[in-house]
Motif scaffolding. Structure first.
Motif, PDB file in Angstrom:
ATOM      1  N   VAL A 141      47.830  54.211  63.848  1.00 29.96           N
ATOM      2  CA  VAL A 141      46.930  55.281  63.159  1.00 29.96           C
ATOM      3  C   VAL A 141      48.066  55.344  61.898  1.00 29.96           C
ATOM      4  CG1 VAL A 141      46.751  57.916  63.096  1.00 29.96           C
ATOM      5  CG2 VAL A 141      45.907  56.783  64.531  1.00 29.96           C
ATOM      6  N   THR A 142      49.389  56.189  61.850  1.00 30.21           N
ATOM      7  CA  THR A 142      50.136  55.985  60.845  1.00 30.21           C
ATOM      8  C   THR A 142      51.300  54.703  59.932  1.00 30.21           C
ATOM      9  OG1 THR A 142      52.162  56.273  62.919  1.00 30.21           O
ATOM     10  CG2 THR A 142      50.793  57.763  62.241  1.00 30.21           C
ATOM     11  N   ASN A 143      50.693  53.518  60.258  1.00 28.80           N
ATOM     12  CA  ASN A 143      50.617  52.839  59.464  1.00 28.80           C
ATOM     13  C   ASN A 143      51.908  52.001  60.225  1.00 28.80           C
ATOM     14  OD1 ASN A 143      48.179  52.338  57.955  1.00 28.80           O
ATOM     15  ND2 ASN A 143      48.979  53.795  56.736  1.00 28.80           N
ATOM     16  N   ARG A 144      52.417  52.373  61.178  1.00 25.43           N
ATOM     17  CA  ARG A 144      53.943  51.512  61.497  1.00 25.43           C
ATOM     18  C   ARG A 144      53.284  49.810  61.811  1.00 25.43           C
ATOM     19  NH1 ARG A 144      54.497  56.435  64.137  1.00 25.43           N
ATOM     20  NH2 ARG A 144      54.810  55.344  65.601  1.00 25.43           N
ATOM     21  N   PHE A 145      51.979  49.512  62.332  1.00 21.50           N
ATOM     22  CA  PHE A 145      52.316  48.268  62.701  1.00 21.50           C
ATOM     23  C   PHE A 145      51.026  48.334  62.373  1.00 21.50           C
ATOM     24  CE2 PHE A 145      53.626  50.815  66.819  1.00 21.50           C
ATOM     25  CZ  PHE A 145      54.880  50.201  66.778  1.00 21.50           C
ATOM     26  N   ASP A 146      50.422  46.547  61.965  1.00 24.10           N
ATOM     27  CA  ASP A 146      49.391  46.754  61.435  1.00 24.10           C
ATOM     28  C   ASP A 146      48.055  46.122  62.248  1.00 24.10           C
ATOM     29  OD1 ASP A 146      50.611  45.530  58.840  1.00 24.10           O
ATOM     30  OD2 ASP A 146      51.336  44.070  60.099  1.00 24.10           O
ATOM     31  N   MET A 147      48.634  45.719  63.490  1.00 25.78           N
ATOM     32  CA  MET A 147      47.347  45.018  64.693  1.00 25.78           C
ATOM     33  C   MET A 147      48.119  45.225  66.438  1.00 25.78           C
ATOM     34  SD  MET A 147      45.135  42.129  63.119  1.00 25.78           S
ATOM     35  CE  MET A 147      43.792  42.955  63.776  1.00 25.78           C
TER      36      MET A 147
END
Length: 307
Positions: A141-147
């Protein structure tokens, strides 16, 4: 006596049926008739000399021989798909992808796929992180991971998109010679009388209690443990029984003792494995490649892929 010529069609139809759990669903996803799939499975069983499925009211349930063949089937389909690629590797693609995974997925599902992805896309750099479901959901949700590659049956964040790749049936694990192996139908009431080993990793205990709570019984928990190998050894040594998925099943404990499995007479939900990403995000080329790879291996309908 002449032998049938095993071909790609037999393996593809078998894997689709095993993954989706029903001939009707496999036929719909592959856009073919149910009779074609049924005939192919019968031919495959005749060729292997083993019954690969038990036909039940809940659908097609893999036998022990079927589970062994499914692992080989995935490898066969992946090898054929790789052989059809133009060249041995795609050196033109270059990028980085951050992927989060939970403990069970990382230990029992991902390694073979990471090796194939590295071989096919040598310039794709995958940054891998092992985390709990809550931390994975927050990171997406916070864009620390792509998938993420997760147990999709556990994901409940409405801000995420999930795509299930495979469903792993849950069965009762028993030591060799256990009296329940001789029963025609094993129910939750039978299990409740036995010492139960409750796995806790990846919210396994929470998932188990959800389907136990739909019955009039509760497990007689002798031990809670986060170690799958501990469950395996304790069950094999006759100190308790458990219900766990085919994905983590191995027929032998570390001590070399046998573990048997039984399909429950009452419904036990499968453990679903798949991908997750933030809703509304534009998939990067690396994300599309990652998703496309798994769609090919697990026969995800092409209509589900981004255009």
């Amino acid at each position: 006596m002449s032998r049938m010529s095993l071909n790609f069609r037999h393996v593809k139809y078998f894997v689709a049926t095993a993954t989706l759990g029903q001939v009707s669903r496999a036929a719909k996803e592959l856009s073919i008739s149910q009779s074609a799939i049924t005939a192919a499975i019968k031919e495959l069983e005749a060729e292997t000399g083993s019954r690969l499925f038990d036909r039940t009211a809940h659908g097609m349930e893999l036998t022990d021989a079927g589970r062994r063949f499914l692992a080989a089937g995935y490898r066969i389909l992946a090898s054929i798909e790789e052989a059809l690629q133009p060249g041995t590797a795609d050196d033109a693609f270059s990028g980085t992808l951050s992927v989060a995974a939970s403990y069970t997925v990382l230990g029992y599902f991902l390694p073979q796929h990471l090796e194939r992805l590295e071989r096919r896309y040598p310039n794709l750099r995958i940054q891998l992180y092992e985390l709990s479901r809550e931390m994975i959901e927050d990171g997406l949700v916070t864009n620390r991971f792509d998938m993420a590659v997760v147990l999709t049956s556990n994901v409940n964040n409405p801000e995420l998109v999930t795509e299930t790749l495979m469903s792993s049936q849950r069965r009762l694990w028993l030591p060799a010679g256990h009296p329940l192996l001789g029963r025609d139908r094993v129910r939750f009431g039978d299990i409740a009388e036995e010492p139960y080993i409750m796995l806790t990793v990846d919210e396994a205990a929470h998932s188990a209690l959800k389907y136990w709570n739909r019955t009039q019984h509760q497990p007689n928990i002798r031990l809670r443990t986060s170690s799958i190998e501990a469950v395996r050894s304790i069950v094999a040594n006759g100190q308790g029984i458990s219900i766990l998925s085919d994905m983590v099943y191995r027929p032998w404990s570390l001590e070399g003792k046998r573990i048997e499995t039984v399909v429950m007479a009452e419904e036990v939900p499968p453990m679903n494995v798949g991908l997750a990403w933030r809703q509304g995000v534009d998939l990067s080329p690396a994300m599309r490649l990652f998703r496309g790879y798994f769609a090919e291996v697990y026969q995800t309908p092409q209509s589900m892929l981004p255009r």
